[in-house]
Design an enzyme around this catalytic site. Sequence first.
Site, PDB file in Angstrom:
ATOM      1  N   ASP A   1      -5.782  -0.687  -1.457  1.00 15.55           N
ATOM      2  CA  ASP A   1      -6.620  -1.601  -2.241  1.00 15.55           C
ATOM      3  C   ASP A   1      -7.830  -2.084  -1.464  1.00 15.55           C
ATOM      4  O   ASP A   1      -7.880  -1.999  -0.229  1.00 15.55           O
ATOM      5  CB  ASP A   1      -5.809  -2.833  -2.640  1.00 15.55           C
ATOM      6  CG  ASP A   1      -5.622  -3.786  -1.461  1.00 15.55           C
ATOM      7  OD1 ASP A   1      -5.070  -3.348  -0.424  1.00 15.55           O
ATOM      8  OD2 ASP A   1      -6.028  -4.953  -1.545  1.00 15.55           O
TER       9      ASP A   1
ATOM     10  N   ARG B   1      -5.662   0.114  -6.404  1.00 16.25           N
ATOM     11  CA  ARG B   1      -4.433   0.787  -5.952  1.00 16.25           C
ATOM     12  C   ARG B   1      -3.995   1.877  -6.911  1.00 16.25           C
ATOM     13  O   ARG B   1      -3.294   2.810  -6.534  1.00 16.25           O
ATOM     14  CB  ARG B   1      -3.278  -0.218  -5.854  1.00 16.25           C
ATOM     15  CG  ARG B   1      -3.439  -1.265  -4.773  1.00 16.25           C
ATOM     16  CD  ARG B   1      -2.097  -1.985  -4.601  1.00 16.25           C
ATOM     17  NE  ARG B   1      -2.236  -3.260  -3.920  1.00 16.25           N
ATOM     18  CZ  ARG B   1      -2.314  -3.397  -2.594  1.00 16.25           C
ATOM     19  NH1 ARG B   1      -2.264  -2.358  -1.818  1.00 16.25           N
ATOM     20  NH2 ARG B   1      -2.430  -4.601  -2.056  1.00 16.25           N
TER      21      ARG B   1
ATOM     22  N   ASP C   1      -4.679   2.113  10.892  1.00 18.19           N
ATOM     23  CA  ASP C   1      -6.072   1.741  11.160  1.00 18.19           C
ATOM     24  C   ASP C   1      -6.136   1.246  12.602  1.00 18.19           C
ATOM     25  O   ASP C   1      -6.256   2.046  13.519  1.00 18.19           O
ATOM     26  CB  ASP C   1      -6.498   0.695  10.123  1.00 18.19           C
ATOM     27  CG  ASP C   1      -7.965   0.300  10.218  1.00 18.19           C
ATOM     28  OD1 ASP C   1      -8.755   1.070  10.785  1.00 18.19           O
ATOM     29  OD2 ASP C   1      -8.328  -0.778   9.719  1.00 18.19           O
TER      30      ASP C   1
ATOM     31  N   LYS D   1      -7.074   6.645  10.468  1.00 21.33           N
ATOM     32  CA  LYS D   1      -8.532   6.535  10.543  1.00 21.33           C
ATOM     33  C   LYS D   1      -9.014   6.870  11.948  1.00 21.33           C
ATOM     34  O   LYS D   1      -8.467   6.373  12.928  1.00 21.33           O
ATOM     35  CB  LYS D   1      -8.953   5.111  10.177  1.00 21.33           C
ATOM     36  CG  LYS D   1      -9.836   5.047   8.960  1.00 21.33           C
ATOM     37  CD  LYS D   1     -10.374   3.660   8.730  1.00 21.33           C
ATOM     38  CE  LYS D   1      -9.738   3.023   7.526  1.00 21.33           C
ATOM     39  NZ  LYS D   1     -10.352   1.715   7.213  1.00 21.33           N
TER      40      LYS D   1
ATOM     41  N   PHE E   1     -13.868   2.673   4.589  1.00 23.07           N
ATOM     42  CA  PHE E   1     -12.846   1.896   3.897  1.00 23.07           C
ATOM     43  C   PHE E   1     -12.448   2.674   2.652  1.00 23.07           C
ATOM     44  O   PHE E   1     -13.285   3.055   1.847  1.00 23.07           O
ATOM     45  CB  PHE E   1     -13.340   0.492   3.541  1.00 23.07           C
ATOM     46  CG  PHE E   1     -12.180  -0.436   3.294  1.00 23.07           C
ATOM     47  CD1 PHE E   1     -11.490  -1.003   4.347  1.00 23.07           C
ATOM     48  CD2 PHE E   1     -11.750  -0.698   1.999  1.00 23.07           C
ATOM     49  CE1 PHE E   1     -10.392  -1.830   4.128  1.00 23.07           C
ATOM     50  CE2 PHE E   1     -10.653  -1.517   1.771  1.00 23.07           C
ATOM     51  CZ  PHE E   1      -9.980  -2.087   2.844  1.00 23.07           C
ATOM     52  N   VAL E   2     -11.146   2.941   2.509  1.00 25.34           N
ATOM     53  CA  VAL E   2     -10.673   3.809   1.427  1.00 25.34           C
ATOM     54  C   VAL E   2      -9.777   3.052   0.459  1.00 25.34           C
ATOM     55  O   VAL E   2      -9.105   2.085   0.836  1.00 25.34           O
ATOM     56  CB  VAL E   2      -9.933   5.036   1.996  1.00 25.34           C
ATOM     57  CG1 VAL E   2     -10.912   5.966   2.703  1.00 25.34           C
ATOM     58  CG2 VAL E   2      -8.799   4.635   2.935  1.00 25.34           C
TER      59      VAL E   2
ATOM     60  N   ASP F   1       0.791   3.330   4.321  1.00 25.19           N
ATOM     61  CA  ASP F   1      -0.321   4.084   3.745  1.00 25.19           C
ATOM     62  C   ASP F   1      -1.292   4.571   4.809  1.00 25.19           C
ATOM     63  O   ASP F   1      -1.710   5.718   4.806  1.00 25.19           O
ATOM     64  CB  ASP F   1      -1.055   3.233   2.682  1.00 25.19           C
ATOM     65  CG  ASP F   1      -1.420   1.827   3.175  1.00 25.19           C
ATOM     66  OD1 ASP F   1      -1.194   1.500   4.361  1.00 25.19           O
ATOM     67  OD2 ASP F   1      -1.941   1.040   2.361  1.00 25.19           O
TER      68      ASP F   1
ATOM     69  N   GLY G   1       0.770  -1.235   0.000  1.00 23.63           N
ATOM     70  CA  GLY G   1       0.000   0.000   0.000  1.00 23.63           C
ATOM     71  C   GLY G   1       0.801   1.285   0.000  1.00 23.63           C
ATOM     72  O   GLY G   1       0.298   2.335  -0.399  1.00 23.63           O
TER      73      GLY G   1
HETATM   74  P1  IMP Z   1      -3.654  -1.825  10.845  1.00 23.68           P
HETATM   75  O1  IMP Z   1      -2.615  -2.836  11.176  1.00 23.68           O
HETATM   76  O2  IMP Z   1      -5.026  -2.217  11.317  1.00 23.68           O
HETATM   77  O3  IMP Z   1      -3.291  -0.416  11.268  1.00 23.68           O
HETATM   78  O4  IMP Z   1      -3.835  -1.821   9.284  1.00 23.68           O
HETATM   79  C1  IMP Z   1      -2.920  -1.229   8.478  1.00 23.68           C
HETATM   80  C2  IMP Z   1      -2.985  -1.895   7.119  1.00 23.68           C
HETATM   81  O5  IMP Z   1      -4.298  -2.322   6.780  1.00 23.68           O
HETATM   82  C3  IMP Z   1      -2.596  -0.878   6.082  1.00 23.68           C
HETATM   83  O6  IMP Z   1      -1.217  -1.018   5.781  1.00 23.68           O
HETATM   84  C4  IMP Z   1      -3.463  -1.228   4.918  1.00 23.68           C
HETATM   85  O7  IMP Z   1      -2.771  -2.169   4.114  1.00 23.68           O
HETATM   86  C5  IMP Z   1      -4.671  -1.930   5.489  1.00 23.68           C
HETATM   87  N1  IMP Z   1      -5.848  -1.035   5.588  1.00 23.68           N
HETATM   88  C6  IMP Z   1      -6.437  -0.550   6.691  1.00 23.68           C
HETATM   89  N2  IMP Z   1      -7.492   0.221   6.412  1.00 23.68           N
HETATM   90  C7  IMP Z   1      -7.595   0.227   5.077  1.00 23.68           C
HETATM   91  C8  IMP Z   1      -8.499   0.876   4.151  1.00 23.68           C
HETATM   92  O8  IMP Z   1      -9.434   1.625   4.502  1.00 23.68           O
HETATM   93  N3  IMP Z   1      -8.272   0.631   2.831  1.00 23.68           N
HETATM   94  C9  IMP Z   1      -7.266  -0.168   2.391  1.00 23.68           C
HETATM   95  N4  IMP Z   1      -6.393  -0.778   3.207  1.00 23.68           N
HETATM   96  C10 IMP Z   1      -6.558  -0.581   4.544  1.00 23.68           C
HETATM   97 MG    MG Z   2      -0.619  -2.288   4.178  1.00 23.09          MG
END
Ligand code: IMP
Ligand code: MG
Length: 184
Positions: free
Chosen positions: A153, A159, A97, A125, A146-147, A94, A38
């Site tokens: 992606d 992407r 979350d 987010k 969700f973006v 990217d 990403g």
């Molecule tokens: P985390 O570990 O929950 O912070 O997630 C981070 C990873 O989840 C990012 O590197 C993205 O690859 C993916 N991700 C989280 N939210 C989104 C979204 O809204 N769109 C696309 N990918 C996301």
């Molecule tokens: Mg990622």
Amino acid sequence: MRMLLSSAQLAEGIERLAAEVGGDTSEKPLTVIGVLTGSIMVVADLIRRLEGPVQLNMVWASSYRGTATSPGRLDLRLDLLPDLAGHDVLVVDDIFDSGRTMQALMEELRQRGAARVRSLVLLRKQGRAEVAMEPDFVGFDIPDAFVVGYGLDFDGLWRHLPYLAALDDDDIARHASAAAGAGG
Ligand code: IMP
Ligand code: MG
């Protein structure tokens, strides 16, 4: 799908991030570590705005989302990394979350002896964090949608969009049922 950030807004955000990173340099070269897949757009645009010396490495991370929009098990692959002992590291992803990907990566890089490990994310987010840490540099705070686009992606798609778009619940449901009908 509706546009959330235009490519001009994204470019402004990257410029701001590059200025913030540039305002806090050390004696050492900066080792940028991009999180595949990403972060490819952020990394490519950011490093061209950093005044060197900069080294670039990539790692791979996935939280197994598929057609789901909530995180699952975290899978990290760090085998492309060189010895990072003493390096000034900037992890670039990217989106922040739940924060689990960034937290796990930072922890691992510290264990590998990096002198400093900082984190940069294009997007954060709202109201989703499940970890105590906050990223050191954040481009944009966005609502809990969700973006896709600009590297991000949904089930491998979108992407390539030069802007950031939010998916509606309808977009997600339609895609999930089409994927299920196609046998996964
Ligand atoms: P985390 O570990 O929950 O912070 O997630 C981070 C990873 O989840 C990012 O590197 C993205 O690859 C993916 N991700 C989280 N939210 C989104 C979204 O809204 N769109 C696309 N990918 C996301
Ligand atoms: Mg990622």
